[in-house]
Design a protein around this motif. Structure first.
Motif, PDB file in Angstrom:
ATOM      1  N   GLY A 154       0.720  -1.411   0.047  1.00 37.05           N
ATOM      2  CA  GLY A 154      -0.025  -0.116   0.204  1.00 37.05           C
ATOM      3  C   GLY A 154       0.685   1.320   0.046  1.00 37.05           C
ATOM      4  O   GLY A 154       0.188   2.282   0.068  1.00 37.05           O
ATOM      5  N   GLN A 155       2.321   1.228   0.056  1.00 33.88           N
ATOM      6  CA  GLN A 155       2.981   2.420   0.184  1.00 33.88           C
ATOM      7  C   GLN A 155       4.055   2.331  -1.059  1.00 33.88           C
ATOM      8  O   GLN A 155       4.261   0.981  -1.498  1.00 33.88           O
ATOM      9  N   TRP A 156       4.300   3.564  -1.533  1.00 36.38           N
ATOM     10  CA  TRP A 156       5.287   3.384  -2.910  1.00 36.38           C
ATOM     11  C   TRP A 156       6.529   3.228  -2.330  1.00 36.38           C
ATOM     12  O   TRP A 156       7.154   3.615  -1.541  1.00 36.38           O
ATOM     13  N   ASN A 157       7.077   2.402  -3.275  1.00 40.47           N
ATOM     14  CA  ASN A 157       8.527   2.019  -3.330  1.00 40.47           C
ATOM     15  C   ASN A 157       9.331   2.820  -4.505  1.00 40.47           C
ATOM     16  O   ASN A 157       8.775   2.621  -5.624  1.00 40.47           O
ATOM     17  N   LYS A 158      10.719   3.370  -4.259  1.00 43.19           N
ATOM     18  CA  LYS A 158      11.292   3.826  -5.542  1.00 43.19           C
ATOM     19  C   LYS A 158      12.251   2.718  -5.747  1.00 43.19           C
ATOM     20  O   LYS A 158      13.154   2.644  -4.808  1.00 43.19           O
ATOM     21  N   ALA A 159      12.426   2.283  -7.065  1.00 41.84           N
ATOM     22  CA  ALA A 159      13.379   1.311  -7.341  1.00 41.84           C
ATOM     23  C   ALA A 159      14.100   1.894  -8.495  1.00 41.84           C
ATOM     24  O   ALA A 159      13.772   2.633  -9.240  1.00 41.84           O
ATOM     25  N   LYS A 160      15.378   1.130  -8.403  1.00 43.28           N
ATOM     26  CA  LYS A 160      16.253   1.398  -9.761  1.00 43.28           C
ATOM     27  C   LYS A 160      16.878   0.089 -10.186  1.00 43.28           C
ATOM     28  O   LYS A 160      17.242  -0.721  -9.301  1.00 43.28           O
ATOM     29  N   ILE A 161      16.921   0.016 -11.602  1.00 34.54           N
ATOM     30  CA  ILE A 161      17.800  -1.171 -12.048  1.00 34.54           C
ATOM     31  C   ILE A 161      18.752  -0.773 -13.024  1.00 34.54           C
ATOM     32  O   ILE A 161      18.645  -0.034 -13.764  1.00 34.54           O
ATOM     33  N   VAL A 162      20.124  -1.243 -12.746  1.00 37.22           N
ATOM     34  CA  VAL A 162      21.092  -0.597 -13.649  1.00 37.22           C
ATOM     35  C   VAL A 162      21.883  -1.733 -14.234  1.00 37.22           C
ATOM     36  O   VAL A 162      22.160  -2.869 -13.330  1.00 37.22           O
ATOM     37  N   ILE A 163      22.013  -1.958 -15.665  1.00 37.72           N
ATOM     38  CA  ILE A 163      22.628  -2.986 -16.107  1.00 37.72           C
ATOM     39  C   ILE A 163      23.839  -2.483 -17.104  1.00 37.72           C
ATOM     40  O   ILE A 163      23.580  -1.567 -17.885  1.00 37.72           O
ATOM     41  N   LYS A 164      25.044  -2.838 -16.939  1.00 40.80           N
ATOM     42  CA  LYS A 164      26.104  -2.316 -17.392  1.00 40.80           C
ATOM     43  C   LYS A 164      27.453  -3.054 -17.236  1.00 40.80           C
ATOM     44  O   LYS A 164      27.730  -3.584 -16.252  1.00 40.80           O
ATOM     45  N   ASN A 165      27.981  -3.180 -18.577  1.00 43.51           N
ATOM     46  CA  ASN A 165      29.225  -3.789 -18.814  1.00 43.51           C
ATOM     47  C   ASN A 165      29.228  -5.366 -18.040  1.00 43.51           C
ATOM     48  O   ASN A 165      30.178  -5.866 -17.502  1.00 43.51           O
TER      49      ASN A 165
END
Length: 230
Positions: A154-165
């Motif tokens: 019920g609460q917002w989560n801030k996510a990030k995915i990084v794909i590199k090398n």
């Protein structure tokens, strides 16, 4: 000889500078305009089911049967940011490098998944090895390093995915919770020890679509943007 050596050094420096510049991320591009599903469609299909809605600037899978969504565009190395919110006892996920082919019925057959989950109440939270099914995990492969990074249902989560090398990162609410390989011997060993052992296409593509999973539960996504790293 001295002049040649200087030219060689200068060339090497220029090559090194060019290589560094080539690894810089590009401009942020929005993948969701907050109004409609332009740029998205059903996996291996066309259009978007009306079970998926746009509400208050978020895309919402309102009930089971909405289907998995994928981006029209494909991405290799990138940085992806998005917000997600899950319903009580809900389950979903975000996959990358998803390959479309009729022989693959689901995006998770090819695309590794960053888990979206109500850790407190969904049964999957308590399965797998050492938490590798919990929110933010590289699903069934690596658990999050911080189990308190996730916010409750019920609460917002801030996510990030990084794909590199050949490496990847999963971030949750400002905390890097997983660091992982995306290819090579280390990756192969992880897959060999997971449910994905022997799967023909799993994790074999260096470029593909971003997918949002229909796991049958209500889920919200918003502020989805990406920048490619070239």
């Amino acid at each position: 000889m001295k002049k040649m050596a200087m030219l060689t050094v200068a060339g090497a420096l220029l090559f090194g500078l060019t290589s560094v510049q080539a690894q810089k991320p590009g401009k942020w591009v929005s993948l969701f305009n907050g109004k409609n599903f332009d740029g998205w469609r059903t996996y291996n299909g066309k259009g978007v089911s009306d079970i998926w809605k746009v509400e208050d600037g978020a895309m919402v899978m309102t009930q089971k049967g909405g289907g998995n969504l994928v981006t029209e565009g494909e991405f290799g190395d990138f940085e992806l940011e998005f917000d997600w919110k899950i319903s009580e006892a809900g389950n979903s996920g975000v996959m990358f490098h998803v390959h479309e082919d009729p022989k693959f019925g689901q995006p998770y057959q090819t695309g590794p998944e960053i888990q979206v989950l109500d850790d407190a109440k969904h049964p999957d939270s308590f399965k797998g090895a050492a938490g590798n099914h919990k929110a933010g995990s590289l699903y069934d492969l690596l658990p999050p390093t911080d189990l308190k990074a996730v916010k409750p249902a019920g609460q917002w989560n801030k996510a990030k995915i990084v794909i590199k090398n050949g490496r990847g990162e999963s971030w949750l609410n400002g905390i890097k919770v997983v660091d992982f390989p995306t290819k090579g011997a280390e990756w192969d060993k992880m897959v060999e020890n997971s449910k994905f052992k022997g799967w023909e296409g799993f994790g074999r593509y260096d470029r593909g679509r971003i997918a949002l999973q229909d796991h049958g539960d209500k889920v919200w996504y918003r502020n989805i943007r990406i920048r490619e790293i070239k």
